[in-house]
Design an enzyme around this catalytic site. Structure first.
Site, PDB file in Angstrom:
ATOM      1  N   LYS A  22       0.842  -1.205   0.000  1.00  0.00           N
ATOM      2  CA  LYS A  22       0.000   0.000   0.000  1.00  0.00           C
ATOM      3  C   LYS A  22       0.876   1.253   0.000  1.00  0.00           C
ATOM      4  CE  LYS A  22      -1.724   1.515   4.062  1.00  0.00           C
ATOM      5  NZ  LYS A  22      -1.411   2.911   4.398  1.00  0.00           N
ATOM      6  N   ASN A  23       1.915   1.264   0.860  1.00  0.00           N
ATOM      7  CA  ASN A  23       2.705   2.482   1.051  1.00  0.00           C
ATOM      8  C   ASN A  23       3.737   2.697  -0.036  1.00  0.00           C
ATOM      9  OD1 ASN A  23       1.131   2.949   3.222  1.00  0.00           O
ATOM     10  ND2 ASN A  23       2.669   2.411   4.758  1.00  0.00           N
ATOM     11  N   CYS A 117      -4.422  12.414  13.226  1.00  0.00           N
ATOM     12  CA  CYS A 117      -5.171  11.160  13.177  1.00  0.00           C
ATOM     13  C   CYS A 117      -4.968  10.476  14.522  1.00  0.00           C
ATOM     14  CB  CYS A 117      -4.705  10.299  12.009  1.00  0.00           C
ATOM     15  SG  CYS A 117      -3.194   9.439  12.328  1.00  0.00           S
ATOM     16  N   ARG A 122       0.816  14.420  13.317  1.00  0.00           N
ATOM     17  CA  ARG A 122       1.280  14.174  11.945  1.00  0.00           C
ATOM     18  C   ARG A 122       1.256  15.424  11.063  1.00  0.00           C
ATOM     19  NH1 ARG A 122      -1.067   8.532   9.910  1.00  0.00           N
ATOM     20  NH2 ARG A 122       0.722   8.664   8.525  1.00  0.00           N
ATOM     21  N   ASP A 308       5.039   0.501  12.192  1.00  0.00           N
ATOM     22  CA  ASP A 308       3.813  -0.121  11.672  1.00  0.00           C
ATOM     23  C   ASP A 308       3.681  -1.577  12.090  1.00  0.00           C
ATOM     24  OD1 ASP A 308       3.700   1.632   8.476  1.00  0.00           O
ATOM     25  OD2 ASP A 308       3.226   2.223  10.531  1.00  0.00           O
ATOM     26  N   ARG A 400      -8.610  -0.667   4.935  1.00  0.00           N
ATOM     27  CA  ARG A 400      -7.782   0.315   4.223  1.00  0.00           C
ATOM     28  C   ARG A 400      -6.411  -0.272   3.908  1.00  0.00           C
ATOM     29  NH1 ARG A 400      -6.842   5.545   7.262  1.00  0.00           N
ATOM     30  NH2 ARG A 400      -5.547   5.738   5.403  1.00  0.00           N
TER      31      ARG A 400
HETATM   32  C1  EPZ Z   1       4.353   6.903   6.445  1.00  0.00           C
HETATM   33  O1  EPZ Z   1       3.559   7.910   7.021  1.00  0.00           O
HETATM   34  C2  EPZ Z   1       3.448   5.686   6.315  1.00  0.00           C
HETATM   35  N1  EPZ Z   1       2.331   6.018   5.422  1.00  0.00           N
HETATM   36  C3  EPZ Z   1       2.933   5.282   7.693  1.00  0.00           C
HETATM   37  O2  EPZ Z   1       2.156   4.108   7.534  1.00  0.00           O
HETATM   38  C4  EPZ Z   1       4.133   4.959   8.585  1.00  0.00           C
HETATM   39  O3  EPZ Z   1       3.667   4.652   9.888  1.00  0.00           O
HETATM   40  C5  EPZ Z   1       5.063   6.182   8.641  1.00  0.00           C
HETATM   41  O4  EPZ Z   1       5.458   6.562   7.304  1.00  0.00           O
HETATM   42  C6  EPZ Z   1       6.331   5.900   9.441  1.00  0.00           C
HETATM   43  O5  EPZ Z   1       7.016   4.815   8.884  1.00  0.00           O
HETATM   44  C7  EPZ Z   1       2.555   6.024   4.081  1.00  0.00           C
HETATM   45  O6  EPZ Z   1       3.654   5.772   3.604  1.00  0.00           O
HETATM   46  C8  EPZ Z   1       1.368   6.327   3.217  1.00  0.00           C
HETATM   47  P1  EPZ Z   1       6.323  10.263   8.574  1.00  0.00           P
HETATM   48  P2  EPZ Z   1       4.108   9.434   7.071  1.00  0.00           P
HETATM   49  O7  EPZ Z   1       6.178  11.526   7.820  1.00  0.00           O
HETATM   50  O8  EPZ Z   1       4.986   9.683   5.921  1.00  0.00           O
HETATM   51  C9  EPZ Z   1       6.684  13.612  11.889  1.00  0.00           C
HETATM   52  C10 EPZ Z   1       0.297   2.757   7.786  1.00  0.00           C
HETATM   53  O9  EPZ Z   1      -0.026   2.149   8.791  1.00  0.00           O
HETATM   54  N2  EPZ Z   1       6.556  14.587  10.801  1.00  0.00           N
HETATM   55  O10 EPZ Z   1       7.475   9.354   8.264  1.00  0.00           O
HETATM   56  O11 EPZ Z   1       2.951  10.312   7.285  1.00  0.00           O
HETATM   57  C11 EPZ Z   1       5.403  12.800  12.101  1.00  0.00           C
HETATM   58  O12 EPZ Z   1       4.517  13.497  12.956  1.00  0.00           O
HETATM   59  C12 EPZ Z   1       0.775   4.177   7.889  1.00  0.00           C
HETATM   60  O13 EPZ Z   1       0.337   2.274   6.625  1.00  0.00           O
HETATM   61  C13 EPZ Z   1       6.617  15.945  11.099  1.00  0.00           C
HETATM   62  O14 EPZ Z   1       6.769  16.339  12.255  1.00  0.00           O
HETATM   63  O15 EPZ Z   1       5.000   9.418   8.391  1.00  0.00           O
HETATM   64  C14 EPZ Z   1       5.921  11.528  12.742  1.00  0.00           C
HETATM   65  O16 EPZ Z   1       6.083  11.742  14.134  1.00  0.00           O
HETATM   66  C15 EPZ Z   1       0.514   4.723   9.271  1.00  0.00           C
HETATM   67  N3  EPZ Z   1       6.524  16.850  10.078  1.00  0.00           N
HETATM   68  C16 EPZ Z   1       7.305  11.347  12.101  1.00  0.00           C
HETATM   69  O17 EPZ Z   1       7.636  12.616  11.527  1.00  0.00           O
HETATM   70  C17 EPZ Z   1       6.366  16.467   8.769  1.00  0.00           C
HETATM   71  O18 EPZ Z   1       6.297  17.334   7.879  1.00  0.00           O
HETATM   72  C18 EPZ Z   1       7.338  10.317  10.989  1.00  0.00           C
HETATM   73  O19 EPZ Z   1       6.251  10.591  10.138  1.00  0.00           O
HETATM   74  C19 EPZ Z   1       6.305  15.080   8.489  1.00  0.00           C
HETATM   75  C20 EPZ Z   1       6.412  14.167   9.513  1.00  0.00           C
END
Ligand code: EPZ
Length: 421
Positions: A22-23, A117, A122, A308, A400
């Site tokens: 998915k990701n 969420c 996020r 995850d 999802r």
């Molecule tokens: C991706 O989400 C995945 N989703 C998530 O999978 C996964 O849990 C996550 O990466 C971490 O591996 C997809 O790829 C579609 P991040 P993403 O940006 O990119 C902070 C699932 O279950 N952050 O790597 O949204 C954020 O708050 C989903 O399939 C900022 O502060 O995660 C978090 O604490 C859930 N500012 C950390 O970074 C930003 O601009 C990592 O988030 C961006 C992120």
């Protein structure tokens, strides 16, 4: 809203096939906005999020033709609207992935700001800061990100990500493929899904190197062309079924997967007492009927133990022999499943971003509620290792991210059925 009803106490055994990731599929589908040629994406999983992404592209005028076996041809040359509406973005945060490609190829984009969420606030501040550094004019008004290049091309820039962000890295990498000059992303995400996206972009004619390391270099090109690309297998789906088999003391084989992209999970499963054998595209896990041993872990960006898979491994530890701790360092609120498992007789105590657990012999089935995609999977695992019956409500979360989860678990011998709530 449907629910899943599980009769626990069965050891999982048998073989299942792993679907496309998915990701990886979601950013690759967004990347089709970078060219006016047709892009064919194969090995897509049958998931709500994939349908939502097709709907999002569709509402902007991008046509897609779904073939057999969920291969889809996407043609963004028909785009007529550059707006990703809130009603779609609120159901799938990954909608933010259309921002970078749309802005870089069409010079404009309006994307609803994804809200928080269940697992955390996020924010997308790092996505926006990087695109601004590449010359984009970005404002946030009435809950929408309004971005424009003012008729010019984005320009390459040296981007240092304060935090490792998967979709942040993906958005910037996509935008940089058509920017004027070189972009270097430091502290880039190294997840296999980022690498898969990079390989698809390269197949479209992008000039990218360093994918899979903390420094990705992209030299902008004038245009990208179409391609046919097959999405990698889903490592989170793979790990989820392996953890379920370990928790139930079973023996399963997962096929059409890629063993080399979940080493952190496999080594933790071996620590829990699993015997694991691999070949090119499959993994066999055998517990020899033994109760799993307690395993402490800390989540962190790839290649460390994935966030995850934290909830799923918590379910395994809840019935493991011994005690230990599980620390979540990526998201600030990813322990909702803990309270539900305690209602099933688990002994889990949350202290800040750590869960202290003491394994119990088995759990007691109960009606429980899912709060996010991976928490739902962990509650199903908890149901599989419970005596009597567990019902997991609000399973739209699960649909999802997990393709036909009850059918696959039934193939492995589980007593699980879907009922309307
Ligand atoms: C991706 O989400 C995945 N989703 C998530 O999978 C996964 O849990 C996550 O990466 C971490 O591996 C997809 O790829 C579609 P991040 P993403 O940006 O990119 C902070 C699932 O279950 N952050 O790597 O949204 C954020 O708050 C989903 O399939 C900022 O502060 O995660 C978090 O604490 C859930 N500012 C950390 O970074 C930003 O601009 C990592 O988030 C961006 C992120």
């Amino acid at each position: 809203m449907d629910k899943l009803v599980i009769q626990g106490g069965i050891r999982l055994s048998g073989e299942i096939r792993i679907a496309g990731a998915k990701n990886s599929a979601l950013p690759i589908m967004a990347a089709t906005l970078l060219t006016s040629d047709v892009v064919t994406v194969g090995n897509l999983p049958h998931l709500y999020d994939i349908t939502t992404m097709l709907e999002l592209l569709g509402c902007m005028g991008v046509e897609s033709v779904v073939g057999e076996k969920m291969n889809v041809e996407i043609n963004s040359s028909t785009i007529r609207d550059f707006n990703a509406p809130y009603e779609l973005v609120k159901t799938m945060r990954a909608s933010i992935l259309v921002l970078g490609p749309m802005l870089s190829h069409y010079g404009q984009a309006e994307v609803a700001l994804p809200g928080g969420c269940a697992i955390g606030s996020r924010p997308v501040n790092l996505h926006l800061a990087a695109l601004k550094k590449m010359g984009a004019d970005i404002t946030v008004e009435n809950g929408y990100i309004k971005a424009s290049t003012k008729g010019k091309r984005l320009k390459g820039a040296h981007i240092l990500m304060d935090i490792v962000t998967v979709t942040g890295t993906e958005n910037v990498m996509m935008a940089a493929t058509l920017a004027d000059g070189q972009t270097i992303i430091e502290n880039a995400a190294r997840e296999p899904e980022v690498v898969d996206l990079a390989h698809c972009l390269i197949a479209m004619g992008a000039d990218i190197s360093g994918e899979g390391t903390a420094t990705i270099t992209i030299n902008g090109v004038k245009r990208l062309h179409g391609c046919t690309y097959f999405v990698m297998p889903d490592r989170i789906e793979t790990g989820t079924y392996l953890i379920a088999a370990a928790a139930t003391r079973g023996r399963i084989k997962v096929k059409d997967t890629r063993p080399g992209i979940l080493e952190a999970v496999l080594s933790k499963l071996e620590e829990a007492g699993a015997e694991i054998s691999l070949d090119e595209t499959s993994i066999t896990l055998d517990m020899h009927g033994q109760r799993p041993k307690a395993v402490s872990l800390t989540t962190a960006p790839y290649p460390a133990f994935p966030t995850d898979m934290q909830a799923q491994f918590t379910a395994l530890n809840a019935v493991a022999d011994g005690s230990g701790s599980i620390t979540e360092t990526v998201f600030e609120n990813r322990f909702m499943h803990v309270h539900e498992m305690n209602r099933m007789g688990a002994d889990l105590r949350v202290e800040g971003n750590t869960v202290i657990f003491r394994g119990v012999n088995n759990l007691k089935g109960a009606p429980v509620m899912a709060t996010d995609l991976r928490a739902s999977a962990s509650l199903i695992i908890a149901g599989l290792v419970s005596q009597n019956e567990t019902s997991v409500d609000r399973i739209y979360h699960i649909d999802r991210g997990y393709e036909c989860i009850e059918e696959k678990l039934q193939l492995l011998g589980a007593k699980i059925r879907r009922l309307p709530s």
